[in-house]
Scaffold this motif. Structure first.
Motif, short mmCIF file in Angstrom:
data_model
loop_
_atom_site.label_atom_id
_atom_site.label_comp_id
_atom_site.label_asym_id
_atom_site.label_seq_id
_atom_site.Cartn_x
_atom_site.Cartn_y
_atom_site.Cartn_z
N THR A 184 69.46 48.44 49.14
CA THR A 184 69.64 49.42 49.17
C THR A 184 70.28 50.40 49.12
O THR A 184 69.77 51.64 49.16
N GLU A 185 71.81 50.61 49.57
CA GLU A 185 73.15 51.47 49.74
C GLU A 185 72.55 51.99 47.58
O GLU A 185 73.15 53.22 48.00
N LEU A 186 72.28 50.57 47.14
CA LEU A 186 72.48 51.33 45.79
C LEU A 186 70.92 51.97 45.04
O LEU A 186 70.50 52.13 44.49
N GLU A 187 70.31 51.81 46.19
CA GLU A 187 68.96 53.41 45.70
C GLU A 187 69.01 54.60 45.22
O GLU A 187 68.11 54.44 44.54
N GLU A 188 69.72 55.01 46.33
CA GLU A 188 69.57 56.55 45.41
C GLU A 188 70.52 56.53 43.49
O GLU A 188 69.98 57.14 42.63
N TYR A 189 71.07 55.55 43.71
CA TYR A 189 71.60 54.82 42.54
C TYR A 189 71.16 54.79 41.78
O TYR A 189 71.09 55.43 40.14
N GLU A 224 66.02 57.30 36.33
CA GLU A 224 65.29 58.67 35.92
C GLU A 224 66.58 58.96 33.91
O GLU A 224 66.07 59.12 32.75
N GLU A 225 67.57 58.31 33.91
CA GLU A 225 68.55 58.35 33.31
C GLU A 225 68.54 57.50 32.01
O GLU A 225 68.62 57.58 30.83
N HIS A 226 67.95 56.02 32.10
CA HIS A 226 67.62 55.17 31.49
C HIS A 226 66.02 55.64 30.82
O HIS A 226 66.25 55.54 29.36
N THR A 227 65.17 56.10 31.84
CA THR A 227 63.78 57.47 30.51
C THR A 227 64.41 58.24 30.01
O THR A 227 63.53 57.46 28.91
N GLN A 228 65.54 59.35 30.17
CA GLN A 228 65.94 60.13 29.40
C GLN A 228 66.52 59.72 27.86
O GLN A 228 66.20 59.73 27.15
N PHE A 229 67.34 58.20 28.27
CA PHE A 229 68.34 57.70 27.53
C PHE A 229 66.64 57.10 26.22
O PHE A 229 66.87 57.23 25.29
N VAL A 230 65.94 56.15 26.40
CA VAL A 230 65.01 55.72 25.74
C VAL A 230 64.26 56.77 24.98
O VAL A 230 64.05 56.15 23.75
N LEU A 231 63.65 57.90 25.67
CA LEU A 231 62.83 59.11 25.06
C LEU A 231 64.36 59.45 23.72
O LEU A 231 63.66 59.75 22.99
N ASP A 232 65.26 59.88 23.89
CA ASP A 232 66.23 60.18 23.13
C ASP A 232 66.66 59.10 21.54
O ASP A 232 66.65 59.40 20.79
N ALA A 233 66.44 58.04 22.33
CA ALA A 233 66.80 57.35 21.85
C ALA A 233 65.31 57.04 20.50
O ALA A 233 65.63 56.60 18.64
N ALA A 234 64.31 57.26 20.81
CA ALA A 234 62.94 56.99 20.19
C ALA A 234 62.76 58.94 19.18
O ALA A 234 62.26 58.52 18.13
N ARG A 235 63.29 59.37 20.12
CA ARG A 235 63.28 61.15 18.79
C ARG A 235 64.40 60.55 18.30
O ARG A 235 64.28 60.96 17.30
#
Length: 205
Positions: free
Chosen positions: A167-172, A178-189
């Motif tokens: 749970t202490e890692l929840e925020e992280y 979010e960073e992973h999602t953005q990374f996937v989008l950037d990689a696809a682009r």
């Protein structure tokens, strides 16, 4: 079961060490290094708690039940043997008393005294035997309940620690997701752009 649990913990620790080693190799990528470091540290905490559960199981269940079998059951068997011996003695005394010639008062008196002593001994051993049955039944119940309570407490504490640790890692985790999602989008682009450039270059040639 305990040995299998220890093997699991040892194997899991090797896995955690592998994650840490992978993190060291990603030192140029701070996001990857940080991710692997945080996760491996939390897994280490969980594995330590898991090891404590295994040792608690060893102490609470195995050792408790072994003590019960070695000491209490052994004492019960000894008392039962004494009861069975006194029962056989009583049967022999009854038989001898029944067969004593009534014309020989000395033999009749001796057989009668032997029977009286055998009955006293049998009653005493019977009372001891009944007492031991009740004692061992009560102790068996309390020992098993105590072992199960200790085990349940250890399991509850283990899962609470694991839940709290993660749970202490929840925020992280949300941030990392979010960073992973953005990374996937950037990689696809980037992949699409490279494919388009590649196709354009091929047309020129």
């Amino acid at each position: 079961m305990l040995d299998a649990g220890r093997v699991y913990c040892q194997t899991s620790k090797s896995f955690v060490n592998g994650l840490r080693e992978l993190g060291h190799q990603c030192c140029r990528d701070k996001m990857m290094e940080n991710c692997l470091d945080k996760f491996s540290n939390k897994l280490s905490v969980i594995l330590e708690a898991n090891g404590e559960v295994i040792e608690t199981t060893q102490k609470a269940v195995k050792m408790k039940l072994q003590t019960f079998v070695k000491e209490d059951v052994r004492r019960f068997k000894d008392v039962r043997k004494e009861f069975e011996r006194s029962s056989e003695t009583l049967e022999a005394a009854l038989s001898r008393n029944a067969q004593a010639p009534r014309g020989k008062l000395h033999e009749v008196e001796e057989a009668s005294n032997t029977l009286l002593n055998a009955r006293k001994s049998f009653r005493s051993e019977a009372l001891d035997y009944v007492l031991e049955i009740n004692v061992i039944e009560a102790k068996k119940k309390t020992d098993i309940l105590a072992a199960m309570l200790s085990l349940m407490e250890a399991q509850a504490q283990f899962f609470q620690q694991g839940h709290q640790s993660l749970t202490e890692l929840e925020e992280y985790r949300h941030k990392l997701n979010e960073e992973h999602t953005q990374f996937v989008l950037d990689a696809a682009r980037e992949k699409r752009d490279m494919e388009q450039r590649h196709a354009a270059i091929k047309k020129k040639h």
